[in-house]
Enzyme design. Structure first.
Site, PDB file in Angstrom:
ATOM      1  NE  ARG A  26      -8.085-106.547  33.164  1.00 16.21           N
ATOM      2  CZ  ARG A  26      -8.730-106.057  32.110  1.00 16.21           C
ATOM      3  NH1 ARG A  26      -8.799-106.726  30.983  1.00 16.21           N
ATOM      4  NH2 ARG A  26      -9.291-104.849  32.177  1.00 16.21           N
ATOM      5  CG  ASP A  27      -6.533-103.874  29.135  1.00 17.59           C
ATOM      6  OD1 ASP A  27      -6.814-104.788  28.337  1.00 17.59           O
ATOM      7  OD2 ASP A  27      -6.682-102.678  28.853  1.00 17.59           O
ATOM      8  CG  HIS A 223      -9.966 -98.726  29.433  1.00 16.34           C
ATOM      9  ND1 HIS A 223      -9.443 -99.509  30.432  1.00 16.34           N
ATOM     10  CD2 HIS A 223      -9.390 -99.178  28.287  1.00 16.34           C
ATOM     11  CE1 HIS A 223      -8.602-100.386  29.924  1.00 16.34           C
ATOM     12  NE2 HIS A 223      -8.547-100.215  28.620  1.00 16.34           N
ATOM     13  CG  HIS A 225      -7.098 -98.659  24.004  1.00 14.73           C
ATOM     14  ND1 HIS A 225      -7.154 -99.900  23.447  1.00 14.73           N
ATOM     15  CD2 HIS A 225      -7.213 -98.855  25.338  1.00 14.73           C
ATOM     16  CE1 HIS A 225      -7.310-100.818  24.386  1.00 14.73           C
ATOM     17  NE2 HIS A 225      -7.354-100.208  25.554  1.00 14.73           N
ATOM     18  CB  CYS A 256      -4.302-101.590  19.602  1.00 17.35           C
ATOM     19  SG  CYS A 256      -6.079-101.492  19.238  1.00 17.35           S
ATOM     20  CG  ASN A 265      -4.285-100.717  27.643  1.00 14.86           C
ATOM     21  OD1 ASN A 265      -5.483-100.501  27.640  1.00 14.86           O
ATOM     22  ND2 ASN A 265      -3.773-101.933  27.802  1.00 14.86           N
TER      23      ASN A 265
HETATM   24 MG    MG Z   1      -7.360-101.557  27.333  1.00 15.34          MG
END
Ligand code: MG
Length: 314
Positions: A26-27, A223, A225, A256, A265
């Site tokens: 997803r992300d 979450h 990065h 990013c 991520n």
């Molecule tokens: Mg992310």
């Protein structure tokens, strides 16, 4: 020669196990310039589940105009259901940006959904086209209806450690926003360092402020990065504060979008290597995830930015 693994040395002050919330399909894929075919997405989710990841966020029921890479979300969920994965033991959450997205998710039979909000006014306006108050007004019925339908609801809060337009984001502002989402009924709050600028002291201060506000660390996920190579250090700081759920993306999928960097991520493999070395149980087969990221890199036409993938891939 043996395949390299870290020597395990337990730190008794750290949790015995953590949950890795895999967000790559997803992300990750929503931020890749290449759109991969449905077949590849379905195989990706299946491979990640098979590698032992306890949660694999599958896709987003966002309007295709905003995220064309995930325009096949409904078809993908139908395919995962046909493959027996949707009803399997591993939750496959779906992001739902609004009530229409929730309706689609309910029709598709998903059991876990996620909503996405911003800790800052500017990002709320730029990403969600709404002010802070309006984003809560949009999320509230989504969370309420999803809970009433018996779904697990995660709330993402983005820009918790810095905003590309506003700069510094006050800790109190993040705590207020996050607690509002938990009060709405969200089961879990994922605190996003969307541009990767967070550092260890900031993580500790934010989590201390949540604790002082009455939020248990078990309600939180982080979450991170890895844009500035801080994600693993930040993970250790968060574990010391009692957090046991961490988001990561296989192979560091996603880049990013706000820093023009290949690294966004936190890569699942980098996180698993750290946790394996610390003797923190994840249930994840590192070699299997590396294999998957190497396979997917062929479809994306770019190598994984993960150091661990680069070191371990054949
Ligand atoms: Mg992310």
């Amino acid at each position: 020669m043996r395949s390299p693994t870290p020597q395990v040395v337990r730190d008794p002050s750290l949790p015995e196990a953590v949950t890795i919330w895999e967000v790559g399909p997803r992300d990750g894929l929503q931020n890749e310039s290449v759109t991969v075919p449905l077949e590849v997405k379905a195989e990706l989710v299946g491979r990640l589940v098979a590698s032992g990841l306890p949660v694999v966020e599958a896709t987003s029921f966002v309007h295709p105009r905003w995220v064309p890479q995930l325009a096949d979300a409904a078809e993908l969920v139908a395919r995962l259901a046909a493959d027996g994965l949707l009803a399997g033991e591993t939750p496959l959450p779906v992001l739902v940006p609004n009530e229409r997205g929730l309706d689609r998710a309910l029709r598709a039979g998903v059991t876990h959904v996620a909503v996405f909000l911003s800790a800052t006014e500017t990002f709320a306006r730029r990403n969600l086209n709404r002010g802070l108050d309006e984003q809560y007004a949009m999320a509230d019925p989504v969370v309420t209806r999803a809970k009433a339908a018996g779904l697990h609801v995660r709330a993402y809060l983005s820009m918790c450690f810095g905003d590309p337009w506003e700069g510094d984001v006050p800790v109190d502002q993040v705590v207020t926003a996050g607690r509002r989402l938990l009060a709405m009924g969200a089961d879990q709050l994922s605190l996003g360092d969307t541009i990767g600028v967070g550092t260890v002291g900031h993580v500790s201060a934010l989590l201390r402020a949540f604790a002082e506000g009455g939020t248990a660390p078990g309600e939180l996920a982080m979450h991170f990065h890895d844009t500035y190579s801080q994600a693993l250090a930040n993970t250790v700081a968060a574990m010391h504060a009692g957090v046991t759920t961490f988001d990561a993306s296989a192979g560091g999928l996603g880049g990013c979008p706000y820093a023009h960097s290949a690294t966004g991520n936190l890569a699942t493999e980098d996180l698993v290597w750290l946790l394996d070395g610390l003797g923190v149980h994840t249930g994840v087969d590192l070699a299997a995830v590396v294999d998957t990221s190497s396979w997917l890199a062929g479809h994306l036409g770019r190598p994984s930015p993960s150091r661990v993938v680069r070191a371990l891939a054949d």
